[in-house]
Every structure is written in C-alpha cells, then in structure tokens.
Design an enzyme around this catalytic site. Structure first.
Site, mmCIF file in Angstrom:
data_model
loop_
_atom_site.group_PDB
_atom_site.id
_atom_site.type_symbol
_atom_site.label_atom_id
_atom_site.label_comp_id
_atom_site.label_asym_id
_atom_site.label_seq_id
_atom_site.Cartn_x
_atom_site.Cartn_y
_atom_site.Cartn_z
ATOM 1 N N THR A 123 0.863 -1.189 0.000
ATOM 2 C CA THR A 123 0.000 0.000 0.000
ATOM 3 C C THR A 123 0.896 1.234 0.000
ATOM 4 O O THR A 123 1.647 1.467 0.949
ATOM 5 C CB THR A 123 -0.904 0.007 1.234
ATOM 6 O OG1 THR A 123 -1.672 -1.201 1.251
ATOM 7 C CG2 THR A 123 -1.839 1.203 1.207
ATOM 8 N N LEU A 155 -6.477 -7.668 2.290
ATOM 9 C CA LEU A 155 -6.569 -8.724 3.297
ATOM 10 C C LEU A 155 -7.142 -8.200 4.612
ATOM 11 O O LEU A 155 -6.818 -7.118 5.065
ATOM 12 C CB LEU A 155 -5.186 -9.325 3.575
ATOM 13 C CG LEU A 155 -4.410 -9.877 2.376
ATOM 14 C CD1 LEU A 155 -3.181 -10.615 2.867
ATOM 15 C CD2 LEU A 155 -5.286 -10.797 1.542
ATOM 16 N N ARG A 156 -7.971 -9.033 5.223
ATOM 17 C CA ARG A 156 -8.445 -8.782 6.581
ATOM 18 C C ARG A 156 -7.707 -9.732 7.511
ATOM 19 O O ARG A 156 -7.707 -10.949 7.283
ATOM 20 C CB ARG A 156 -9.951 -9.045 6.684
ATOM 21 C CG ARG A 156 -10.817 -8.171 5.793
ATOM 22 C CD ARG A 156 -12.230 -8.742 5.740
ATOM 23 N NE ARG A 156 -12.250 -10.072 5.143
ATOM 24 C CZ ARG A 156 -13.264 -10.925 5.238
ATOM 25 N NH1 ARG A 156 -14.338 -10.596 5.941
ATOM 26 N NH2 ARG A 156 -13.214 -12.115 4.659
ATOM 27 N N LEU A 258 -20.375 -0.810 11.677
ATOM 28 C CA LEU A 258 -21.103 0.097 12.554
ATOM 29 C C LEU A 258 -21.090 -0.439 13.980
ATOM 30 O O LEU A 258 -22.056 -0.273 14.730
ATOM 31 C CB LEU A 258 -22.549 0.282 12.066
ATOM 32 C CG LEU A 258 -22.740 1.148 10.819
ATOM 33 C CD1 LEU A 258 -24.220 1.269 10.480
ATOM 34 C CD2 LEU A 258 -22.137 2.544 11.014
ATOM 35 N N GLY A 265 -7.745 -0.186 15.186
ATOM 36 C CA GLY A 265 -6.292 -0.154 15.319
ATOM 37 C C GLY A 265 -5.687 -1.006 14.231
ATOM 38 O O GLY A 265 -6.259 -1.156 13.151
ATOM 39 N N CYS A 268 -3.047 -1.272 9.372
ATOM 40 C CA CYS A 268 -3.540 -0.710 8.108
ATOM 41 C C CYS A 268 -4.350 0.570 8.298
ATOM 42 O O CYS A 268 -3.924 1.640 7.884
ATOM 43 C CB CYS A 268 -4.368 -1.756 7.362
ATOM 44 S SG CYS A 268 -3.389 -3.101 6.665
#
Length: 447
Positions: A123, A155-156, A258, A265, A268
């Site tokens: 990124t 990616l998560r 939500l 935190g 990313c």
C-alpha cells in the site's frame, strides 16, 4: 502447470501470499533479509498468528512448491515477482515510509529476466508507482524490459488466507506499454479465482494506488461515525447498538463496520488514513482529506473514554487498584498489536498507577516483547482474580464465552466495562455486575 513466482518480503502479507500461491499450484520462493523469520518459515512454522496459515505452510513444504531464502538472487528464474514489503508510518510524521518499497524493487531489478513481470502489492501513497517503475528501468539488465503492474491487497487479518484464495475482487494497475501482456500474465497467476467469477478491474497506476487507502479511509470513517453517535448516545441516554441496527437496515448504509466501541487499530487503517492525509496535503488538497483528521481524532477519543470510565469507577483509589484488561491484539483472531486500542488503554491506566493485568489468547509473546509496560498474565483467571474492574477490549470468543457467575466469584469488584459491545449485558447484570458499555446506558446489577 503453475508459474514460477517470487515473493519479496515475508511479513504478514508476504508470508500469506507465498503460501497461498503455492496452494494454487505455483512454484514459489519467498525472500526476506530476516534470517530468523526465513528459518521459521522454512521449518513450516508461521511467524504470525493467522488462522489457516500454519496448515498451508506445512502442506506447501510437503509438496515442494514453496521454499524460502535470504538471497535475492534466488528469484532470478521467476516469471512473476510479487513485492510485499511494508510501508509503515514514519516516526513523528503521518506520511508513509516507502523506503522498503524502493529498496525491494532496486534489489529485484538486476535479477529480472526477459518476459518477467514485477507486481507491487504494498500500500503506497498515490504517485509512488511511476517512481518505482523508474527504479526498475534503471536497474534491469540490458535487453530486459522493466514490466510493472500494481495489484493492491485487500486482506483482513484473521481471514487473510480466505481473502487471498477467494478474494472479492482483483485490481490491476497498468501502464500502456506491456499492459495487455502484463494483465494476461497476472491472469495466469489468479486463474482459479477468475474462473470462479471473481471480478477483475484494470485501471491506471494512480487508481490502483488509491483503491486500498480509499477503502480503508471509508471503513475508518464509518467506524468513527458510529463512535461519534455513541458519544451523542452517552450524553442523551440513547443506545448506540440499537441505533446501528436501525440505520444498518438501510441498504445504502449497511450494518457492517457500525460496531461502536473502543475504535480501530492495527497495521492498516490508522497508518493508511494518516498517510492519505499527508499525501493529500502534499498535493495541495488538505481540505479534501480534512475529514480524516476528525475520523482519527474520534478514534483516539474513544480510548480516552474507557480510561475515564475506569478512573470514575475507582475514584480516589486508583493507585495500585487491580484491573483486568481482556485483550491485547487490536482485533480477535490475530496476534497483531500495532496501534492496538487495548494496549493503548492499558498503558494509559498504568500511567495512572493502576495495577493492570492484561491477558490475550495469542498476542502475549509479541506484547511482552514490544510493549513491556503493562503487567501480562498467562491465564484469564490470573487477570480476573481480585480485580476491581473488568475491561473487555478485544472481543475474542474465549471472553464472549465467559460465565458471568463464575467471574463474579473471582473478582473483588463487580464492574464490567465492555469496550466492544460484545457481551450479553443482561447476563452480566444478573450475575451482580454494574455494566458500562460505550454508547449505551449503564445497567445496574439485578436485584
């Protein structure tokens, strides 16, 4: 028949990407300058906690399709080179540090062969990739074309393996020269997912650079929006969870992201929105990204609110008061403590003189090494016994599964602060706890 692939940088992104590329049938070499990390990966051990990754490392090692090296020359026969190095926030600044990106491409360039393609996944601030291309062009051997494509990752943490093998979209940033050939080559890499119908968008470099930071900025904005509403709810007696449920039924808004609480935190969202702000200012667009300052400030303010709640509960007996902090990682199913709200709160409490006892199912080793301030304990019981306040800051399932009646027998004070709105408040109240939750009315113990 798979391609020969190199992955340069074997941190969170690179380790996952290399293992997944091998799982897709490619012949992969992962390269990094960190000897200990490479030794661990070569032995089939994951240097991070990421569900599914250890199994992939073991199976890839057994298949012979994945090897690891500290020698950049070992990438020379690869058809596709993925650069997966980090872009951390510069110390004392909001801007991203792109030194590792330029260094990686400079090291790669002399080892590219005719027809090979370099693929950036890091990124980076918008405007970086054309300069990366210049680095490649200056470093490739005579007769070798500097072919570059930018392929941002989405990616998560906790779902990185799934997101790599079955992503929700691909984005290819290309230049006009070699565009068709570069796209075709990357399509070969991702053939399985593309055949399954994964959307693929081809853009210019600038758009590809902007996709990840724009997505993160939007998600961060959504989180901070609901946390701003939580502040209004606290002042007015509203219930932010019910509010989020109500507006989340609007299909234009949706319920995801939500979840009001102590805020976001990780490695990313915080650094990406700050880097976006810094780059916007460099481009003379400070007003266009000014809203992100509010997003960031709201996020930090929610951490302060948890500290205030603990201090209010303890009153004048703050110094030496035992407090259980449940969670150290910035989110569950990860051992990542970068910009962790949980540890930020814990450290602020330590500064007040509180006897903080932090537990986490997976992040204790890295937390002890990198953030040694708070007291860390190896079991949940050690955190709870004698605690005057229990503070939930990372919503691990093991904490969701706690029996409030059992906890009530261990603690010295029956006060719960649910910083993630993750627990059944009524059950805890029935066990005799006063329950504070961000953005929701306090529930007194059931009589």
């Amino acid at each position: 028949m798979g391609l020969k692939i190199s992955v340069i940088g074997t941190g969170y992104l690179g380790a996952v990407h290399a293992a997944c590329m091998a799982e897709l049938g490619h012949d992969v070499v992962g390269v990094d300058t960190d000897v200990l990390k490479i030794e661990a990966l070569a032995a089939g051990r994951s240097p991070i906690f990421e569900p599914g990754l250890p199994e992939l490392l073991v199976s890839a090692r057994a298949s012979g399709r994945l090897r690891w090296s500290t020698d950049i020359a070992d990438v020379a026969d690869a058809d596709v080179h993925f650069v997966c190095v980090g872009t951390p926030q510069k110390p004392g600044e909001y801007a991203a540090n792109t030194d590792y990106v330029f260094g990686a491409f400079a090291s790669l360039a002399p080892h590219m062969k005719a027809g090979s393609v370099a693929v950036g996944k890091s990124t980076v601030p918008v405007g970086t990739v054309p300069r990366v291309l210049e680095v490649l062009q200056a470093g490739v051997c005579e007769g070798v074309d500097a072919r570059l494509i930018w392929n941002p990752e989405f990616l998560r943490e906790g779902f990185a393996v799934k997101d790599t093998l079955t992503p929700d979209r691909f984005v290819y940033g290309v230049e006009r020269e070699f565009a068709e050939a570069n796209v075709a080559r990357l399509d070969e890499v991702y053939a399985r997912a593309l055949a399954a119908g994964t959307p693929r968008l081809v853009t210019n470099f600038a758009t590809a650079e902007l996709v990840k930071v724009s997505a993160n900025a939007f998600l961060a904005t959504k989180i901070s929006f609901i946390n701003s509403m939580a502040e209004v709810c606290e002042a007015s007696g509203g219930d932010v969870v019910a509010l989020a449920d109500a507006i989340g039924h609007d299909e234009r808004i949706g319920r995801k992201f939500l979840g009001a609480g102590v805020g976001f935190g990780g490695g990313c969202l915080p650094k990406d929105i700050r880097a976006f702000m810094a780059r916007g200012e460099e481009l003379g667009l400070a007003e266009s990204v000014e809203f992100l300052r509010t997003v960031d400030a709201t996020n930090v303010r929610r951490r302060s609110r948890v500290v205030e709640l603990v201090r209010d509960v303890l009153g004048e007996d703050v110094v030496g008061a035992p407090v259980a902090v449940l969670g150290a990682a910035f989110k569950p199913n990860s051992d990542d403590i970068r910009d962790s709200p949980a540890l930020d709160v814990a450290e602020r409490l330590v500064a007040l003189g509180v006897d903080v006892r932090v537990h986490d199912p997976e992040a204790l080793a890295v937390a002890r090494a990198q953030r040694p301030g708070p007291g860390y304990v190896d079991t949940v019981d050690e955190a709870l016994v004698g605690a005057r306040v229990v503070v939930l800051l990372t919503e691990w399932q093991v904490y969701r599964d706690l029996d409030p009646a059992d906890v009530a027998e261990q603690v010295a004070g029956r006060v719960l602060i649910d910083g993630r709105n993750a627990l059944d408040r009524q059950r805890w109240a029935e066990a005799g706890f006063t329950v504070h939750a961000l953005g929701r009315p306090t529930i007194p113990p059931a009589s």
